[in-house]
Design a protein around this motif. Sequence first.
Motif, PDB file in Angstrom:
ATOM      1  N   ALA A   1       5.992  -0.253  13.780  1.00 32.07           N
ATOM      2  CA  ALA A   1       5.984   0.046  12.310  1.00 32.07           C
ATOM      3  C   ALA A   1       6.946   0.958  11.968  1.00 32.07           C
ATOM      4  CB  ALA A   1       4.601   0.200  11.734  1.00 32.07           C
ATOM      5  N   THR A   2       7.773   0.958  10.869  1.00 32.52           N
ATOM      6  CA  THR A   2       8.792   1.904  10.525  1.00 32.52           C
ATOM      7  C   THR A   2       8.532   2.271   9.124  1.00 32.52           C
ATOM      8  OG1 THR A   2      10.535   0.287   9.990  1.00 32.52           O
ATOM      9  CG2 THR A   2      10.274   1.274  12.432  1.00 32.52           C
ATOM     10  N   ALA A   3       8.900   3.377   8.516  1.00 33.65           N
ATOM     11  CA  ALA A   3       8.664   3.673   7.240  1.00 33.65           C
ATOM     12  C   ALA A   3       9.649   4.929   6.938  1.00 33.65           C
ATOM     13  CB  ALA A   3       7.386   4.214   6.970  1.00 33.65           C
TER      14      ALA A   3
ATOM     15  N   VAL B   1       0.838  -1.235  -0.077  1.00 31.07           N
ATOM     16  CA  VAL B   1       0.107  -0.023   0.161  1.00 31.07           C
ATOM     17  C   VAL B   1       0.914   1.174   0.039  1.00 31.07           C
ATOM     18  CG1 VAL B   1      -1.602   1.415   1.297  1.00 31.07           C
ATOM     19  CG2 VAL B   1      -1.835  -1.170   1.050  1.00 31.07           C
ATOM     20  N   LEU B   2       1.691   1.517   1.077  1.00 31.79           N
ATOM     21  CA  LEU B   2       2.550   2.689   1.142  1.00 31.79           C
ATOM     22  C   LEU B   2       3.627   2.763   0.047  1.00 31.79           C
ATOM     23  CD1 LEU B   2       3.355   2.716   4.904  1.00 31.79           C
ATOM     24  CD2 LEU B   2       1.274   3.575   3.527  1.00 31.79           C
ATOM     25  N   VAL B   3       4.263   1.560  -0.570  1.00 35.63           N
ATOM     26  CA  VAL B   3       5.251   1.896  -1.435  1.00 35.63           C
ATOM     27  C   VAL B   3       4.917   1.793  -2.849  1.00 35.63           C
ATOM     28  CG1 VAL B   3       7.495   0.784  -1.932  1.00 35.63           C
ATOM     29  CG2 VAL B   3       7.048   0.811   0.357  1.00 35.63           C
ATOM     30  N   ARG B   4       4.037   0.647  -3.116  1.00 35.43           N
ATOM     31  CA  ARG B   4       3.705   0.443  -4.475  1.00 35.43           C
ATOM     32  C   ARG B   4       2.573   1.087  -4.962  1.00 35.43           C
ATOM     33  NH1 ARG B   4       4.311  -6.362  -3.988  1.00 35.43           N
ATOM     34  NH2 ARG B   4       6.611  -6.370  -3.815  1.00 35.43           N
TER      35      ARG B   4
ATOM     36  N   ALA C   1       5.900   5.943   0.908  1.00 35.64           N
ATOM     37  CA  ALA C   1       7.202   5.476   1.392  1.00 35.64           C
ATOM     38  C   ALA C   1       7.881   4.759   0.465  1.00 35.64           C
ATOM     39  CB  ALA C   1       6.860   4.563   2.669  1.00 35.64           C
ATOM     40  N   THR C   2       9.272   4.788   0.752  1.00 31.49           N
ATOM     41  CA  THR C   2      10.340   3.973  -0.172  1.00 31.49           C
ATOM     42  C   THR C   2      10.539   2.807   0.821  1.00 31.49           C
ATOM     43  OG1 THR C   2      12.181   5.227   0.949  1.00 31.49           O
ATOM     44  CG2 THR C   2      11.425   6.092  -1.237  1.00 31.49           C
ATOM     45  N   GLN C   3      10.370   2.767   2.005  1.00 29.71           N
ATOM     46  CA  GLN C   3      10.612   1.544   2.820  1.00 29.71           C
ATOM     47  C   GLN C   3       9.601   1.516   3.858  1.00 29.71           C
ATOM     48  OE1 GLN C   3      14.691   0.949   4.447  1.00 29.71           O
ATOM     49  NE2 GLN C   3      15.506   2.422   2.939  1.00 29.71           N
ATOM     50  N   ALA C   4       9.222   0.110   4.235  1.00 30.68           N
ATOM     51  CA  ALA C   4       8.119  -0.005   5.356  1.00 30.68           C
ATOM     52  C   ALA C   4       8.252  -1.373   5.933  1.00 30.68           C
ATOM     53  CB  ALA C   4       6.803   0.225   4.685  1.00 30.68           C
ATOM     54  N   ALA C   5       8.268  -1.541   7.190  1.00 31.20           N
ATOM     55  CA  ALA C   5       8.319  -2.751   7.763  1.00 31.20           C
ATOM     56  C   ALA C   5       7.783  -2.514   9.174  1.00 31.20           C
ATOM     57  CB  ALA C   5       9.876  -3.239   7.783  1.00 31.20           C
TER      58      ALA C   5
END
Length: 437
Positions: free
Chosen positions: A321-323, A289-292, A297-301
């Motif tokens: 959660a980090t982004a 959702v956030l990246v694609r 965001a460019t990174q999310a985990a």
Amino acid sequence: MTVSTAEVRTRHRLERHRLGNGLTVLLLPDPEVSAVGVTVSYDVGYRTEARSGFAHLFEHLMFQGSASLPKLAHAQHIQAAGGAFNGATHRDHTAYYQVVPAEALELVLFLEADRMRSPRITQENIDNQVAVVAEEIRRNILGRPYGGFPAFQLPELLFTRHANTHNGYGDFASLADVEVAECEEFFDRHYAPGSAVLAISGNFEPARALDLVDRYFGPLPGRPAADRPPTAEPPPAEPVAVTRRDPLAPVPALAVAWRCPPPGSPEYRAALLAASVLGDPESGRLRRVLVRERALATQAAVLPSLTGQAYDARDPEAIVATAVCGTGASPDTVAAAVQEELSRMARAAEQDGGLTRQEVESAARRLRTAWYVELDTVAARARRLAAFEVLYADAEQALEAPALPTGDGLDQVRAAAAALADCPPAVLSLEPDRGAA
């Protein structure tokens, strides 16, 4: 022999023994390998110390010589035997570990017992290691973009007790005036045999290993184990949001943290699955959702704990959660999207974005595989066994952690997602400090 046979029990081939001085001994033989992993974990960590960074500093001191050995001798003996070693300070435990060829087991037991008897604490060693820790802080925290983010900044937003909130890595001011007497008292209180777990995994014969353990550790005098500081806290009553500046950060980043069930509980296992569905780096919802899809965001985990490792502390703990924000995306927008996706997972209907059986099954397979891969080495087995025994008094659970809910536990995992979504989050935004660049 001072081993108490009344406390011996086996499960998963794991033997548990207790010496007369209180030391817990865990033995997990594996004749199919050629090495042994040995870990000694102590019931002391960041949350035990009175001043920030003291437990971490003391871990360094434990490598500066011992009762029978000069400075650096421990490392030299391990390396000469063809082994590797290290230590690590965690929030609730401190581990000293090594892996060596099987024939070097006796050497390792002698070395560990010798420093459990009496580390070489001098003012010269203290001052030297304070300088080493200060350099670590400069290199890993102050001199690196996003240094220490979010592990060392989030606790003060999530908790109120000093034991839970302070920076366990240490800082220059807190360690500036450490003296011998304070270190000796810390050792006496927290490094007693009864506060320690010795775990051995790999190619060894249990009866002989136990004889060696009793020979080297048995004569050490027992001392009362120190009381743990109070850490219990009620769940947060309202959300918290804080923005910090980082002169080295190229773009904004954020962390969203939710208090989670006690590690080791069935509810925590379900929360781990929910976290994996939400934030797996490759297939998680946040990446999709956030990246694609939205390019926020460019990174999310999603991390399973404040330190990034599951089962790494006692309660209270958090899932995080980090982004790293995309071009033009504000941390507030990204944080709202994270919370929205977590809430969507908790919906009962799959057509409304609720969790699916396939997502839960896939997450369970990923977590089980990762756990088995980690435990494939004798060094990791010994570390995990010792940690689970110190933290939860249940080393066997380290071998059972892959027993996660499957698709049949869909409702359990959905409930875990709902509990996280209902928890008032702590949101930490990290903004580039253009004026300090």
